[in-house]
Design a protein around this motif. Structure first.
Motif: not given
Length: 775
Positions: A387-389, A426-430, A485-486
């Motif tokens: 839900e947060i994601l 945010e890291r995944a978007l980068d 990122p994980l």
């Protein structure tokens, strides 16, 4: 910057940053307050004319709102000054010298169906003898005469007796339901509502009925239970509860609330959501606002509660309560807060606090008379993480990510709190942006409502060749964007006790197939097939004990199962929990289990558990630690989603109560490696080294009967050292060393130098303990 340079910079797409300057001869009225005064050259550079609407943006805070471009009388162009009225500066929270950017925008002035203004006059300077109670008529006339109206702007009005009041435009609603950026204007058909303790009774009643104190889950994920509770309390506070029976007066309507939970779980986010409700006043007690002087602190706290009482319904927020009024509070801050909370009982003043360390909050505040309701904001489970994601995706709809991918990421982020997921996202978007650039795709970020947006610099020259479909293409996230990122983002719930992710694989341990199968069933079955387990009346195991001689890969086995399962892994040495101070060891044990529950599903690995799990015939301190461990493993609080893995060389030293089913359900004897396992260890150790043709790992395995896995690794290290010495000797003698390799003789010499630590008597004692035949 000269005018020519200004033109050049504009043509290159460089935005001008204007410096905020005061507008001379301004008053507290709204007449012309929305005008932003620019030089003629700046107006031309922005393609604006006097009277055009423009968007005001702060480079740091983003869009601030709308303004009306106007021509300044001063022709100076140095530093690009803009002159703004005091009212507009206050509305945008700008200070003199701040920098802003301006851009032309398509906007309009809509007719206002409803306007809400709030009385924000300082209550201490009110002279009630001059009040004529005609503020609705007076403010209506004032607002209807203005060229435009916008929320967020304050103004003053005067009565015929000379009393002045200050009002704030809180809300405006367009008649045509237009939600795009706009100004407003009002006439006789506009409903004007005044909020404030000095407005008429009719106005206040109308406002309470019109405005909703209900909190929505928009922009928030995984906090439905907490939001539901807060909404129930707000209904009670404002008197919006509709029941068939009368509410007893004894019930405290404004019972205070304390939010607690791990760092980053969303406590501050809930406080921000609460502050957005239409309170008369929202006040804060911050650590930064308090001083080292007790008298000043008491006065500051008294002032906050007095202002809240004067502007009901009001909200007082105390974030980081443990730092303001901790259990070791010596300057009576907690006493002052307690006294003021007692005085505000049964008013419409709601006090909401938040803390990451509930135990450190002063006990006097944690009473039913003060913070009556303690609401835990827990570490989100898998459903809440998803839900947060989804809330991140829906809030920033300038990229694409599928529900299936969100489901996968949610399943792999055990122990992540909201701020961890935000960092991960945010890291995944980068990473996705970098991937797109490497793929040389002609990708353009999504346009905003004004059509603004710029392509990547490396494809800017080709942007004009893109079709409209290409230009509107959104960034699409893949699972590969989350993989790195994980590995980089560590769960907040584990950060204080988790040092490094285990890198051990089952393939690194020789002869581990049987243990691997057993531990995999213990860990994976409750997560993957809970329904089948329930149908067969199988309960998840709580603990697994690994015992055996030193050097037989007990610790490596624990690390391998942590790596393969992907669960959060807490490694603790039993000796590290022992403290010379009374009660500290017990507290350390409770803290380990508390964090393991918060980060569930997780594995707690106690190495050398005999240091804290010994028999009860020892010292009283050891007994207390053992009792704490027994209670945590099989006490009143369910140990759900936590597997306790332990290792020991001395199983006979453990208390029998610790070994019963329900605590350590499985006892696994990790015996010395057999010949096949020893061969596997030799093969793994020699896989990446240069070997002479005579090296035979089958013979080496046969010659090392009775050696532990650690001793075999040591034999391989000693053989490699012998080869390095030979290599260095050839170099010193100036001979060719290219063919240097480890020989069979090196291994055999290493075997002779390595003494077996495991004796036959030791093995017999382990077998007897396993079979229950030891004396």
């Amino acid at each position: 910057m000269s005018y020519d340079n200004l033109r050049a910079s504009e043509s290159d797409g460089e935005a001008i940053q204007f410096v905020v300057r005061p507008l001379p001869s301004t008053t507290a009225s709204l007449d012309g307050a929305f005008r932003i005064h620019l030089t003629t050259r700046d107006l031309d550079a922005l393609s604006l004319k006097a009277g055009d609407y423009c968007q005001v943006t702060c480079p740091v805070r983003g869009p601030l709102g709308l303004a009306i471009a106007w021509r300044a009388a001063d022709p100076k162009i140095q530093n690009h000054p803009v002159k703004i009225s005091d009212a507009l500066r206050d509305a945008f929270s700008l200070k003199l010298g701040d920098k802003i950017m301006l851009a032309s925008v398509e906007a309009r002035s809509n007719h206002a169906k409803r306007i809400i203004i709030a009385d924000v006059t300082d209550g201490e300077v009110i002279d009630h003898t001059k009040d004529d109670n005609a503020w609705k008529i007076r403010t209506s006339l004032l607002l209807s005469s203005l060229e435009v109206i916008a929320p967020g702007v304050a103004f003053e009005a005067s009565s015929r007796k000379g009393l002045k009041k200050r009002f704030l435009v809180e809300h405006a609603e367009a008649s045509n339901q237009d939600t795009s950026p706009c100004f407003y204007h009002m006439d006789d058909a506009t409903e004007l509502i005044i909020r404030g303790r000095h407005s008429s009774t009719a106005s206040v009643g109308a406002t309470t009925a019109t405005l909703s104190f209900s909190l929505t889950s928009e922009g928030i994920g995984g906090l439905h239970k907490q939001l539901e509770f807060l909404n129930d309390r707000l209904e009670r506070l404002i008197g919006q509860v509709k029941t068939a029976t009368r509410t007893p007066k004894r019930l405290q309507k404004n019972a205070s609330i304390l939010l607690y939970g791990s760092e980053g779980t969303g406590k501050t986010l809930l406080l921000q959501k609460l502050a957005q409700a239409p309170w008369q006043a929202v006040l804060r007690i911050d650590k930064s606002a308090l001083s080292k002087t007790m008298v000043k602190n008491l006065e500051a706290i008294r002032s906050v509660f007095a202002e809240a009482a004067a502007h009901q319904p009001s909200l007082i927020i105390i974030d980081d309560l443990d730092k303001i009024a901790g259990d070791s509070d010596t300057d009576s801050v907690s006493d002052a807060i307690s006294r003021e909370m007692d005085n505000s009982r049964n008013t419409q003043v709601l006090v909401v606090g938040a803390t990451s360390n509930l135990a450190s909050v002063n006990k006097s505040l944690r009473s039913p008379k003060r913070f009556k309701h303690e609401v835990e904001v827990t570490v989100p489970d898998m459903r809440a993480r998803i839900e947060i994601l989804k809330a991140f995706r829906d809030t920033d709809a300038d990229h694409v990510i599928s529900d299936d991918l969100l489901q996968t990421v949610g399943e792999k982020t055990h122990g992540f709190v909201g701020q961890d997921l935000d960092d991960l996202y945010e890291r995944a978007l980068d990473g996705a942006c970098e991937r797109v650039k490497k793929e040389h795709r002609k990708w353009v970020p999504a346009r905003d409502s004004n059509g603004n947006g710029q392509p990547w610099p490396d494809v800017a020259s080709d942007a004009s060749q893109n079709s409209s479909e290409q230009e509107d293409e959104l960034l699409s996230l893949r699972f590969t964007d989350f993989e790195q990122p994980l590995l980089q983002v560590r769960p907040t719930a584990m950060r204080e006790i988790f040092l490094e992710t285990p890198k051990v694989q089952w393939s690194d341990i020789g002869g581990s197939a049987e243990v691997e199968q057993a531990l995999t069933e213990v860990i994976e079955w409750p997560l993957k097939i809970p329904d089948i387990m329930a149908a067969n009346n199988l309960r998840p195991q709580k603990g697994v004990l690994l015992y055996g001689p030193p050097g037989c890969s007990k610790t490596l086995t624990a690390q391998a199962i942590a790596t393969s399962s992907g669960l959060n892994f807490i490694a603790v040495k039993g000796a590290e929990l022992n403290s010379m101070y009374v009660g500290e060891s017990e507290r350390a044990v409770r803290e380990v289990f508390r964090k393991a529950r918060a980060a569930a599903p997780s594995i707690v690995f106690f190495d050398e558990i005999d240091a804290i799990g010994g028999g009860r015939d020892g010292a009283m301190k050891g007994l207390n630690v053992l009792t704490t461990l027994l209670n945590e493993m099989d006490g009143i609080e369910t140990l759900k989603g936590v597997l306790v893995l332990a290792a020991t060389n001395k199983p006979e030293a453990l208390d029998t109560a610790l070994l019963r089913p329900g605590r350590f359900d499985s006892l696994w004897y990790i015996e010395p490696p057999n010949q096949q396992a020893r061969k596997e260890i030799f093969d793994m150790q020699t896989r990446r080294v240069s070997l002479a043709g005579d090296v035979d790992t089958d013979r080496l395995a046969a010659q090392t009967e009775g050696y532990s896995g650690a001793e075999i690794v040591s034999i391989c290290q000693k053989a490699a050292q012998a080869n390095v010495r030979r290599y260095m000797a050839l170099l010193r003698d100036g001979k060719d060393s290219a063919g240097s390799a480890i020989t069979m003789a090196d291994y055999q010499a290493a075997i002779c130098k390595t003494v077996k630590q495991i004796t036959p008597e030791m093995l017999k004692s382990y077998v007897k303990w396993r079979d229950g035949t030891s004396a």
